[in-house]
Design an enzyme around this catalytic site. Structure first.
Site, PDB file in Angstrom:
ATOM      1  N   ASP A  91       0.848  -1.195   0.000  1.00  0.00           N
ATOM      2  CA  ASP A  91       0.000   0.000   0.000  1.00  0.00           C
ATOM      3  C   ASP A  91       0.886   1.249   0.000  1.00  0.00           C
ATOM      4  O   ASP A  91       1.906   1.308   0.693  1.00  0.00           O
ATOM      5  CB  ASP A  91      -0.921  -0.003   1.237  1.00  0.00           C
ATOM      6  CG  ASP A  91      -2.067   0.982   1.093  1.00  0.00           C
ATOM      7  OD1 ASP A  91      -3.215   0.532   0.945  1.00  0.00           O
ATOM      8  OD2 ASP A  91      -1.816   2.212   1.119  1.00  0.00           O
ATOM      9  N   ASN A 122     -12.964  -3.004   2.554  1.00  0.00           N
ATOM     10  CA  ASN A 122     -13.948  -1.937   2.719  1.00  0.00           C
ATOM     11  C   ASN A 122     -14.887  -2.007   1.526  1.00  0.00           C
ATOM     12  O   ASN A 122     -14.447  -1.968   0.387  1.00  0.00           O
ATOM     13  CB  ASN A 122     -13.243  -0.576   2.773  1.00  0.00           C
ATOM     14  CG  ASN A 122     -12.331  -0.450   3.981  1.00  0.00           C
ATOM     15  OD1 ASN A 122     -12.668  -0.930   5.063  1.00  0.00           O
ATOM     16  ND2 ASN A 122     -11.179   0.178   3.804  1.00  0.00           N
ATOM     17  N   GLY A 130     -15.493   3.154   3.884  1.00  0.00           N
ATOM     18  CA  GLY A 130     -14.111   3.599   3.684  1.00  0.00           C
ATOM     19  C   GLY A 130     -13.494   3.195   2.362  1.00  0.00           C
ATOM     20  O   GLY A 130     -12.296   3.387   2.152  1.00  0.00           O
ATOM     21  N   GLN A 131     -14.306   2.629   1.449  1.00  0.00           N
ATOM     22  CA  GLN A 131     -13.733   2.230   0.158  1.00  0.00           C
ATOM     23  C   GLN A 131     -13.441   3.469  -0.690  1.00  0.00           C
ATOM     24  O   GLN A 131     -14.317   4.322  -0.875  1.00  0.00           O
ATOM     25  CB  GLN A 131     -14.693   1.291  -0.602  1.00  0.00           C
ATOM     26  CG  GLN A 131     -14.059   0.717  -1.867  1.00  0.00           C
ATOM     27  CD  GLN A 131     -14.949  -0.312  -2.564  1.00  0.00           C
ATOM     28  OE1 GLN A 131     -16.094  -0.522  -2.182  1.00  0.00           O
ATOM     29  NE2 GLN A 131     -14.397  -0.949  -3.583  1.00  0.00           N
ATOM     30  N   SER A 132     -12.213   3.558  -1.184  1.00  0.00           N
ATOM     31  CA  SER A 132     -11.858   4.702  -2.033  1.00  0.00           C
ATOM     32  C   SER A 132     -11.433   4.260  -3.429  1.00  0.00           C
ATOM     33  O   SER A 132     -11.465   5.060  -4.355  1.00  0.00           O
ATOM     34  CB  SER A 132     -10.750   5.529  -1.376  1.00  0.00           C
ATOM     35  OG  SER A 132      -9.589   4.750  -1.199  1.00  0.00           O
ATOM     36  N   HIS A 179     -10.521  -5.279  -3.318  1.00  0.00           N
ATOM     37  CA  HIS A 179      -9.188  -5.499  -2.746  1.00  0.00           C
ATOM     38  C   HIS A 179      -9.312  -5.801  -1.262  1.00  0.00           C
ATOM     39  O   HIS A 179     -10.247  -5.366  -0.594  1.00  0.00           O
ATOM     40  CB  HIS A 179      -8.278  -4.282  -2.971  1.00  0.00           C
ATOM     41  CG  HIS A 179      -8.829  -2.996  -2.424  1.00  0.00           C
ATOM     42  ND1 HIS A 179      -9.774  -2.263  -3.096  1.00  0.00           N
ATOM     43  CD2 HIS A 179      -8.574  -2.314  -1.269  1.00  0.00           C
ATOM     44  CE1 HIS A 179     -10.075  -1.178  -2.387  1.00  0.00           C
ATOM     45  NE2 HIS A 179      -9.369  -1.205  -1.264  1.00  0.00           N
TER      46      HIS A 179
END
Ligand code: 5GP
Ligand code: ZN
Length: 115
Positions: free
Chosen positions: A31, A88, A94-96, A101
């Site tokens: 990350d 997420n 909180g998924q961006s 993934h």
């Protein structure tokens, strides 16, 4: 594959990444903004928006993905190590990046519940 998706671009090598595992179906890379000493992103190469977008035919792929996470952790941390795996799903969670993934986090103590 999705032309504009960041993680599809990483799969195609158009965006550089620090890969830790790759096979025909899956990719794992560090990350860019780690939240723990070890923070790896594991993705299917196939574009799926989120866990909500999986279909029955993805069952083998998803099982394979979990096995690979377990193998990566054993290689990096040894057997019986502590770690957290998170996906997420949706903006409020909180998924961006909208390519399915899993976050693999390790190397520090985690609290529960998460924020
Ligand atoms: P989400 O917020 O969707 O659950 O997770 C997306 C993750 O992707 C975040 O932890 C973020 O730091 C990471 N990320 C965003 N852009 C990049 C990038 O260009 N390269 C890498 N390696 N990670 C990224
Ligand atoms: Zn994608």
């Amino acid at each position: 594959m999705n032309k504009d998706c960041l993680f599809c671009r990483i799969v195609r090598g158009e965006v550089p990444s620090q890969k830790v595992f790759e096979n025909k179906e899956l990719l794992a890379f560090k990350d860019i903004n780690p939240q723990a000493p070890i923070h790896i992103i594991i993705i299917p190469k196939k574009h799926i928006n989120s866990l909500s977008g999986v279909e029955k035919k993805d069952d083998v792929l998803l099982g394979h993905l979990q096995l690979v996470i377990s193998e990566i952790t054993e290689k990096m941390l040894g057997k019986n190590s502590s770690y957290r795996v998170v996906t997420n799903c949706g903006e409020e969670a909180g998924q961006s990046v909208f390519h399915l993934h899993y976050h693999l986090l390790a190397g520090r103590r985690f609290t529960w519940p998460p924020g």
